[in-house]
Scaffold this motif. Structure first.
Motif, mmCIF file in Angstrom:
data_model
loop_
_atom_site.group_PDB
_atom_site.id
_atom_site.type_symbol
_atom_site.label_atom_id
_atom_site.label_comp_id
_atom_site.label_asym_id
_atom_site.label_seq_id
_atom_site.Cartn_x
_atom_site.Cartn_y
_atom_site.Cartn_z
ATOM 1 N N LEU A 10 0.851 -1.189 0.000
ATOM 2 C CA LEU A 10 0.000 0.000 0.000
ATOM 3 C C LEU A 10 0.887 1.239 0.000
ATOM 4 O O LEU A 10 1.749 1.381 0.877
ATOM 5 C CB LEU A 10 -0.897 -0.008 1.241
ATOM 6 N N VAL A 11 0.702 2.099 -1.003
ATOM 7 C CA VAL A 11 1.471 3.333 -1.089
ATOM 8 C C VAL A 11 0.536 4.489 -1.435
ATOM 9 O O VAL A 11 -0.606 4.273 -1.839
ATOM 10 C CB VAL A 11 2.585 3.248 -2.155
ATOM 11 N N GLN A 12 1.049 5.695 -1.292
ATOM 12 C CA GLN A 12 0.289 6.877 -1.686
ATOM 13 C C GLN A 12 0.620 7.244 -3.133
ATOM 14 O O GLN A 12 1.681 6.880 -3.653
ATOM 15 C CB GLN A 12 0.610 8.037 -0.768
ATOM 16 N N ALA A 13 -0.281 7.966 -3.747
ATOM 17 C CA ALA A 13 -0.057 8.421 -5.113
ATOM 18 C C ALA A 13 1.262 9.188 -5.212
ATOM 19 O O ALA A 13 1.590 9.981 -4.325
ATOM 20 C CB ALA A 13 -1.210 9.303 -5.558
ATOM 21 N N GLY A 14 2.007 8.903 -6.273
ATOM 22 C CA GLY A 14 3.292 9.548 -6.477
ATOM 23 C C GLY A 14 4.480 8.757 -5.954
ATOM 24 O O GLY A 14 5.626 9.059 -6.314
ATOM 25 N N GLU A 15 4.209 7.755 -5.127
ATOM 26 C CA GLU A 15 5.292 6.950 -4.573
ATOM 27 C C GLU A 15 5.662 5.807 -5.516
ATOM 28 O O GLU A 15 5.087 5.672 -6.605
ATOM 29 C CB GLU A 15 4.894 6.440 -3.195
ATOM 30 N N SER A 16 6.625 4.987 -5.075
ATOM 31 C CA SER A 16 7.167 3.919 -5.920
ATOM 32 C C SER A 16 7.086 2.564 -5.225
ATOM 33 O O SER A 16 7.040 2.486 -3.990
ATOM 34 C CB SER A 16 8.624 4.206 -6.263
ATOM 35 N N LEU A 17 7.060 1.530 -6.035
ATOM 36 C CA LEU A 17 7.172 0.143 -5.571
ATOM 37 C C LEU A 17 7.994 -0.624 -6.584
ATOM 38 O O LEU A 17 7.996 -0.278 -7.786
ATOM 39 C CB LEU A 17 5.797 -0.522 -5.460
ATOM 40 N N ARG A 18 8.649 -1.694 -6.129
ATOM 41 C CA ARG A 18 9.333 -2.596 -7.046
ATOM 42 C C ARG A 18 8.815 -4.007 -6.820
ATOM 43 O O ARG A 18 8.909 -4.547 -5.712
ATOM 44 C CB ARG A 18 10.847 -2.566 -6.862
ATOM 45 N N LEU A 19 8.286 -4.579 -7.872
ATOM 46 C CA LEU A 19 7.825 -5.962 -7.829
ATOM 47 C C LEU A 19 8.927 -6.881 -8.338
ATOM 48 O O LEU A 19 9.684 -6.520 -9.242
ATOM 49 C CB LEU A 19 6.585 -6.151 -8.698
ATOM 50 N N SER A 20 8.991 -8.077 -7.761
ATOM 51 C CA SER A 20 9.937 -9.097 -8.197
ATOM 52 C C SER A 20 9.183 -10.362 -8.569
ATOM 53 O O SER A 20 8.161 -10.676 -7.964
ATOM 54 C CB SER A 20 10.944 -9.428 -7.087
ATOM 55 N N CYS A 21 9.712 -11.070 -9.553
ATOM 56 C CA CYS A 21 9.138 -12.351 -9.968
ATOM 57 C C CYS A 21 10.286 -13.338 -10.107
ATOM 58 O O CYS A 21 11.085 -13.234 -11.035
ATOM 59 C CB CYS A 21 8.379 -12.218 -11.273
ATOM 60 N N ALA A 22 10.357 -14.301 -9.187
ATOM 61 C CA ALA A 22 11.396 -15.326 -9.226
ATOM 62 C C ALA A 22 10.863 -16.552 -9.958
ATOM 63 O O ALA A 22 9.823 -17.097 -9.582
ATOM 64 C CB ALA A 22 11.815 -15.690 -7.808
ATOM 65 N N ALA A 23 11.582 -16.969 -11.001
ATOM 66 C CA ALA A 23 11.122 -18.062 -11.859
ATOM 67 C C ALA A 23 11.944 -19.322 -11.621
ATOM 68 O O ALA A 23 13.146 -19.260 -11.367
ATOM 69 C CB ALA A 23 11.215 -17.646 -13.326
ATOM 70 N N SER A 24 11.287 -20.466 -11.743
ATOM 71 C CA SER A 24 11.984 -21.742 -11.641
ATOM 72 C C SER A 24 11.182 -22.810 -12.372
ATOM 73 O O SER A 24 9.975 -22.668 -12.573
ATOM 74 C CB SER A 24 12.186 -22.140 -10.179
ATOM 75 N N GLY A 25 11.875 -23.867 -12.765
ATOM 76 C CA GLY A 25 11.197 -25.010 -13.354
ATOM 77 C C GLY A 25 11.040 -24.997 -14.854
ATOM 78 O O GLY A 25 10.388 -25.889 -15.416
ATOM 79 N N PHE A 26 11.615 -23.975 -15.528
ATOM 80 C CA PHE A 26 11.568 -23.966 -16.992
ATOM 81 C C PHE A 26 12.829 -23.276 -17.503
ATOM 82 O O PHE A 26 13.588 -22.688 -16.734
ATOM 83 C CB PHE A 26 10.301 -23.279 -17.513
ATOM 84 N N ILE A 27 13.050 -23.362 -18.813
ATOM 85 C CA ILE A 27 14.256 -22.791 -19.411
ATOM 86 C C ILE A 27 14.067 -21.286 -19.515
ATOM 87 O O ILE A 27 13.422 -20.773 -20.432
ATOM 88 C CB ILE A 27 14.530 -23.415 -20.786
#
Length: 125
Positions: A10-27
C-alpha cells in the motif's frame, strides 16, 4: 514451474514500488516474462514484458515513462520498477511467462503459459 511474486503493498499516489518475480522449473531464457494486473471488476490487462534472452521490452501505453522492467538472468528474476504511482494502478499484479518463439507481443492473457499467484498493489489518493 513456479513464478513467485513479491513486493506489493500500500502506497500513496506519487510513490514507488518494485515488484519481483522469481522463476523456476523452466528454461528461463527461452521465455518472455512480464506482468499483468487486474482491478476489481475489470479484465486482466498486460502491463509490461521482457524477452529474457534478447532483452526486447513492451510497455502498455498507460505505464510508459513510469514503469521499468528488467531481468536478472543469473537470478532468473524479473523486476518491475513502478514510479509515480496513480490510484488507477491499483490491482492484483500477476507475473506471467510465455514461450518467446511465436509470441505475438500483444501481451494477451490467452497467450500465457504460466502464471504466478499475484501480489496486491494499492495506491491511495
Amino acid at each position: 514451474v513456479q513464478l513467485v511474486e513479491s513486493g506489493g503493498g500500500l502506497v500513496q499516489a506519487g510513490e514507488s514500488l518494485r515488484l519481483s518475480c522469481a522463476a523456476s522449473g523452466f528454461i528461463y531464457d527461452s521465455y518472455t516474462i512480464g506482468w499483468f494486473r487486474q482491478a476489481p471488476g475489470a479484465e486482466r490487462e498486460g502491463v509490461s514484458c521482457i524477452s529474457t534472452r534478447a532483452g526486447s521490452i513492451y510497455y502498455a501505453d498507460s505505464v510508459k515513462g513510469r514503469f521499468a522492467i528488467s531481468s536478472d538472468n543469473a537470478k532468473k528474476t524479473v523486476y518491475l520498477q513502478m514510479n509515480s504511482l496513480k490510484p488507477e494502478d491499483t490491482g492484483v499484479y500477476y507475473c506471467a511467462a510465455v514461450l518467446t518463439a511465436g509470441f505475438s507481443w500483444r501481451l494477451l492473457p490467452s497467450e500465457i503459459d504460466y502464471w504466478g499467484q499475484g501480489t496486491q498493489v494499492t495506491v491511495s489518493s
